[in-house]
Write an enzyme that holds these catalytic residues in place. Sequence first.
Site: not given
Length: 629
Positions: A2, A51, A73-74, A98, A356
Amino acid sequence: MCGIFGGLALTEPFSAQTEAALRGLSHRGPDGEGLLEIGDAVLGHRRLSVIDPSPAGGQPMWDARRRVVTVFNGEIYNYRELRQECRAAGLEFRSESDTEVILNQYLIHGTKVFDRLNGMFALALYDTRSGEAYLARDPFGIKPLYYARTGGGLYFSSELQTLLATEGVDRRVDGTALQAYLQLDYVPTPYSIVRGVRKLDSGSFLRVTWDGAVTIEPYFVRRPAEIGDDPAGQLAEIIDAAVARHVIADVPLGVFLSGGIDSSIVADAARRVTGRPVSTFSIGFEEPSFDESRYFGIVADALGVTAHTRTLSARTMLDLIPRIARISGEPLADGSIYPTYLLAQFAREHVTVALSGDGADELFAGYPTYFAHAVARRIPAPLAPLLRTAGTVAHAVIPVSFENLSTDYKLKKFLDGFDADLIRRHIRWMGTFSERDLPHLLIDHDRDGDRAVAELLLQPAASRDHWLEKLLRTDQRFYLQDGVLVKVDRASMAHSLEVRVPFLDRAMIAFADGLDAHAKLRGRTSKVILRRHAASRFPPMIAGRPKKGFGAPLGHWFRSELRPMLDEVFSVRRIEERGIFRPSFVRNLLEAHWSGRRDHRKQIFNLLSFALWHDHFAAGGSVARADAA
């Protein structure tokens, strides 16, 4: 994933500015927007649903009894285990997200919660019981968090450009940050490129009390793992477990694949732990020395994955340049941001989340520079004057090559810095302009700024004994956080794509910290233990490949398709208007490169990235002196 923005300990209304800022962060979160005014705080959030995409997962989010609220954010990869702990403590949940786990964990552990989170995050949290608020950032700085203090309060954002529009923020270029950028190719935390904004350091949290007092504390404690009798087998288990945590998502997921061992290991683990075909995404180049299509094709065939590829040309690059300047927020002289941007763009056509291989080089000693340090350390002192002379001769007589990591480039780099102390030598080899260049380049050079940069860069190495570990900690603290991860975040979030990095899982960090240096670098072999793992899964031409890097053929393009743009951006008139660089120095760099006498691709790209950022964002081009900060 986000975007967040808001203000804490505010002394004046701020909601209108928050609404405008959130619109500017829409690319980070196209799926929803939330805004909350509470006491002396405003919390804003743009949502990318990964999620629990239901409305219950929206933000700002309160705990069930409305004691604590957060914007986040994450992703937290151990949220299921932490959720069970919260339930055992009798705490309620209204969502599967979460984010709510963070709130309930805070109610149990207070600020110790941050060190319990295995994931990537930047968050703001407001506690109505105490009137205190917190900003926090993940242990390696995967997700960005900027903040600014003015007379109106403390403001925070996922991106610098939203803070530049905030009233009272000093937009002048910070002189120390500029000198650091010119040497490193990125702006190191805690600096930002402008005087009025700072970046919260990784593994730290910022506390704002009800009266506006601000303190910053580190929370991340590195806990090296116990290495058993079979470290390769231990690593295999850790990789699978880390990737298994990182593939949890309620949206389509793929893998960035370069053909190197790091991304190949991630793709292999993702295929096995999910038990289903995995989509991979790769970028090729028309120029042969930069193109790795052959290698990621071999990996894709070996894994039986669905491979998607695109090719980057000079024409495409020319089209991308103004876009990259707008999304970067700060100047970043990493040419791989262009292929990464294109990679994220076409991956988003198929998936919402991508894995990645970033972080492996900094944990397990993947860069050829580390071997060069081992060589430099063994040079007898009496040979140093002879090698310095050889360096001068090399620049004069060795033909210039514009290929990727050419022999002449590596030799000249080595001879330019071999006799400096460890960290300064590393900066010269990894960066662009040396401290010797800056007085000739900058109109207003400040030696106090040079000292401040040097002191900052020496900090991570001070706590380590082995020379290799000193370099790894330095690269983790700066190059990884402020270069590699910034590049990936900006390029991916421009397309609302979430990129996850399994090599920065907490268990992987602990394992790497527990290893001896010889398990990372032995002779010319880098990433020793990762190569051993890869050798059991891939053909020798993949497992044994030297580090190539994800570069772009800028040296060629600056002499051909991109030359007219350089001539315009760096006309004497425009250089003088910016009032920062000496026109004669810049024009001499360009002429030497265009003539083929020198390979100045790094210097030119460094200056170009700054100039494009400056022309788009900066106000007036004035520079804040280091002694005024």
